[in-house]
Design a protein around this motif. Sequence first.
Motif, PDB file in Angstrom:
ATOM      1  N   ARG A   1       0.835  -1.207   0.000  1.00 27.42           N
ATOM      2  CA  ARG A   1       0.000   0.000   0.000  1.00 27.42           C
ATOM      3  C   ARG A   1       0.869   1.256   0.000  1.00 27.42           C
ATOM      4  O   ARG A   1       0.566   2.232  -0.682  1.00 27.42           O
ATOM      5  CB  ARG A   1      -0.941  -0.023   1.203  1.00 27.42           C
ATOM      6  CG  ARG A   1      -1.880   1.167   1.247  1.00 27.42           C
ATOM      7  CD  ARG A   1      -2.914   1.048   2.339  1.00 27.42           C
ATOM      8  NE  ARG A   1      -4.135   0.414   1.859  1.00 27.42           N
ATOM      9  CZ  ARG A   1      -4.527  -0.803   2.183  1.00 27.42           C
ATOM     10  NH1 ARG A   1      -3.784  -1.534   3.000  1.00 27.42           N
ATOM     11  NH2 ARG A   1      -5.653  -1.291   1.707  1.00 27.42           N
ATOM     12  N   LEU A   2       1.959   1.245   0.759  1.00 27.05           N
ATOM     13  CA  LEU A   2       2.879   2.383   0.771  1.00 27.05           C
ATOM     14  C   LEU A   2       3.466   2.607  -0.617  1.00 27.05           C
ATOM     15  O   LEU A   2       3.516   3.745  -1.116  1.00 27.05           O
ATOM     16  CB  LEU A   2       4.001   2.133   1.785  1.00 27.05           C
ATOM     17  CG  LEU A   2       5.065   3.228   1.901  1.00 27.05           C
ATOM     18  CD1 LEU A   2       4.449   4.517   2.428  1.00 27.05           C
ATOM     19  CD2 LEU A   2       6.195   2.770   2.823  1.00 27.05           C
ATOM     20  N   TYR A   3       3.901   1.521  -1.256  1.00 26.79           N
ATOM     21  CA  TYR A   3       4.437   1.628  -2.616  1.00 26.79           C
ATOM     22  C   TYR A   3       3.373   2.140  -3.573  1.00 26.79           C
ATOM     23  O   TYR A   3       3.615   3.045  -4.381  1.00 26.79           O
ATOM     24  CB  TYR A   3       4.928   0.239  -3.069  1.00 26.79           C
ATOM     25  CG  TYR A   3       5.087   0.097  -4.566  1.00 26.79           C
ATOM     26  CD1 TYR A   3       6.152   0.682  -5.238  1.00 26.79           C
ATOM     27  CD2 TYR A   3       4.149  -0.630  -5.312  1.00 26.79           C
ATOM     28  CE1 TYR A   3       6.287   0.550  -6.608  1.00 26.79           C
ATOM     29  CE2 TYR A   3       4.283  -0.763  -6.672  1.00 26.79           C
ATOM     30  CZ  TYR A   3       5.353  -0.170  -7.318  1.00 26.79           C
ATOM     31  OH  TYR A   3       5.469  -0.294  -8.673  1.00 26.79           O
TER      32      TYR A   3
ATOM     33  N   GLN B   1       0.552   3.782  -3.058  1.00 27.33           N
ATOM     34  CA  GLN B   1      -0.018   5.105  -2.828  1.00 27.33           C
ATOM     35  C   GLN B   1       1.009   6.231  -2.929  1.00 27.33           C
ATOM     36  O   GLN B   1       0.636   7.372  -3.219  1.00 27.33           O
ATOM     37  CB  GLN B   1      -0.691   5.150  -1.454  1.00 27.33           C
ATOM     38  CG  GLN B   1      -1.922   4.273  -1.347  1.00 27.33           C
ATOM     39  CD  GLN B   1      -2.542   4.320   0.041  1.00 27.33           C
ATOM     40  OE1 GLN B   1      -1.907   4.723   1.018  1.00 27.33           O
ATOM     41  NE2 GLN B   1      -3.787   3.886   0.133  1.00 27.33           N
ATOM     42  N   ARG B   2       2.282   5.925  -2.675  1.00 28.24           N
ATOM     43  CA  ARG B   2       3.296   6.983  -2.640  1.00 28.24           C
ATOM     44  C   ARG B   2       4.280   6.902  -3.808  1.00 28.24           C
ATOM     45  O   ARG B   2       4.466   7.868  -4.549  1.00 28.24           O
ATOM     46  CB  ARG B   2       4.063   6.914  -1.312  1.00 28.24           C
ATOM     47  CG  ARG B   2       3.193   7.057  -0.083  1.00 28.24           C
ATOM     48  CD  ARG B   2       2.573   8.443   0.035  1.00 28.24           C
ATOM     49  NE  ARG B   2       1.685   8.523   1.174  1.00 28.24           N
ATOM     50  CZ  ARG B   2       2.063   8.810   2.418  1.00 28.24           C
ATOM     51  NH1 ARG B   2       3.350   9.011   2.680  1.00 28.24           N
ATOM     52  NH2 ARG B   2       1.188   8.885   3.398  1.00 28.24           N
ATOM     53  N   LEU B   3       4.933   5.749  -3.958  1.00 27.25           N
ATOM     54  CA  LEU B   3       5.995   5.636  -4.952  1.00 27.25           C
ATOM     55  C   LEU B   3       5.450   5.511  -6.367  1.00 27.25           C
ATOM     56  O   LEU B   3       5.953   6.146  -7.306  1.00 27.25           O
ATOM     57  CB  LEU B   3       6.893   4.437  -4.622  1.00 27.25           C
ATOM     58  CG  LEU B   3       8.143   4.256  -5.490  1.00 27.25           C
ATOM     59  CD1 LEU B   3       9.018   5.504  -5.428  1.00 27.25           C
ATOM     60  CD2 LEU B   3       8.932   3.029  -5.035  1.00 27.25           C
TER      61      LEU B   3
ATOM     62  N   PRO C   1       2.589   6.607  -7.856  1.00 24.59           N
ATOM     63  CA  PRO C   1       2.161   7.853  -8.506  1.00 24.59           C
ATOM     64  C   PRO C   1       3.333   8.756  -8.903  1.00 24.59           C
ATOM     65  O   PRO C   1       3.283   9.430  -9.940  1.00 24.59           O
ATOM     66  CB  PRO C   1       1.286   8.518  -7.434  1.00 24.59           C
ATOM     67  CG  PRO C   1       0.809   7.393  -6.586  1.00 24.59           C
ATOM     68  CD  PRO C   1       1.959   6.427  -6.545  1.00 24.59           C
ATOM     69  N   LEU C   2       4.386   8.741  -8.087  1.00 23.63           N
ATOM     70  CA  LEU C   2       5.548   9.564  -8.414  1.00 23.63           C
ATOM     71  C   LEU C   2       6.259   9.037  -9.652  1.00 23.63           C
ATOM     72  O   LEU C   2       6.538   9.786 -10.594  1.00 23.63           O
ATOM     73  CB  LEU C   2       6.508   9.601  -7.221  1.00 23.63           C
ATOM     74  CG  LEU C   2       7.816  10.373  -7.434  1.00 23.63           C
ATOM     75  CD1 LEU C   2       7.527  11.841  -7.727  1.00 23.63           C
ATOM     76  CD2 LEU C   2       8.725  10.226  -6.214  1.00 23.63           C
TER      77      LEU C   2
ATOM     78  N   ARG D   1      -2.211   9.214  -9.841  1.00 20.10           N
ATOM     79  CA  ARG D   1      -2.910   9.357  -8.567  1.00 20.10           C
ATOM     80  C   ARG D   1      -4.249   8.632  -8.638  1.00 20.10           C
ATOM     81  O   ARG D   1      -4.723   8.062  -7.656  1.00 20.10           O
ATOM     82  CB  ARG D   1      -3.124  10.837  -8.220  1.00 20.10           C
ATOM     83  CG  ARG D   1      -1.874  11.558  -7.755  1.00 20.10           C
ATOM     84  CD  ARG D   1      -2.208  12.890  -7.121  1.00 20.10           C
ATOM     85  NE  ARG D   1      -2.851  13.800  -8.065  1.00 20.10           N
ATOM     86  CZ  ARG D   1      -2.193  14.675  -8.823  1.00 20.10           C
ATOM     87  NH1 ARG D   1      -0.875  14.742  -8.756  1.00 20.10           N
ATOM     88  NH2 ARG D   1      -2.846  15.471  -9.647  1.00 20.10           N
TER      89      ARG D   1
ATOM     90  N   GLU E   1      -6.230   5.294  -6.236  1.00 14.32           N
ATOM     91  CA  GLU E   1      -7.578   5.648  -5.774  1.00 14.32           C
ATOM     92  C   GLU E   1      -8.603   4.644  -6.305  1.00 14.32           C
ATOM     93  O   GLU E   1      -9.497   4.197  -5.571  1.00 14.32           O
ATOM     94  CB  GLU E   1      -7.941   7.058  -6.246  1.00 14.32           C
ATOM     95  CG  GLU E   1      -7.158   8.180  -5.573  1.00 14.32           C
ATOM     96  CD  GLU E   1      -7.400   9.524  -6.237  1.00 14.32           C
ATOM     97  OE1 GLU E   1      -8.213   9.585  -7.185  1.00 14.32           O
ATOM     98  OE2 GLU E   1      -6.770  10.507  -5.812  1.00 14.32           O
TER      99      GLU E   1
END
Length: 234
Positions: A168-170, A172-174, A176-177, A190, A194
């Motif tokens: 989930r961290l990957y 939601q954060r990595l 999208p970047l 993003r 979602e």
Amino acid sequence: MAVSPEEKAKRVRRLFAEIAPRYDLLNRLLSFGADQGWRRRAVRLALERHPRRLLDLATGTGDLALLLKEAAPWAEVVGADFAPPMLELARKKAWERGLEVRFLEADALALPFPEAAFDAITIAFGFRNFADYGKALQELHRVLAPGGRLVVLEFPPPPKGAFGLVYRLYFQRLLPLLGGLISGSFRAYRYLPESVEAFPPPEALKALMEGAGFGVRYELLTFGVAAIHVGDKA
């Protein structure tokens, strides 16, 4: 504020038109190449009953449709999507590989096909983008012949447990970047996490498909990162 089905459809069409040129590269990078193996598993399941008429819906740039044609050269394969830039890339790939696949623009909620037009239908990573899941399943059931099979490959919400937290961290954060940097469309990547978080978990999707008249089973792939649902029409 809730988004109407019409607004969701317009938003998704714009987003995928934006990222079409980098779509294949991003799929490989963001799944660490696992998406190719997942697609091959979907192909095997779709071809178990030796269908002669196949539809790959939400075909994108045609990866799954082309794999189906390579594995079943005797079959008629149609790829359909609602994003014209994706379809242009799919046609180019088919021509380069010498594969005869017909690609056309279509809306999953109002498919331009008669009843019982296909023996098998596949959808890879596109079902969650449909504006109305129930209506889409009704349309899929309508155009599928008796005894036909629907195969849905999709990202369910991230699994529970330690692996799920890391994923989930990957996601939601990595993701999208990385996706935004490579594609130039940060909003498209993003939207991806979602849409996955908002998607029904495997058991709920199974129930939706059963409610539409399918006999359903599913399997989880890569620790639950992806899932394949198989729906057979009686």
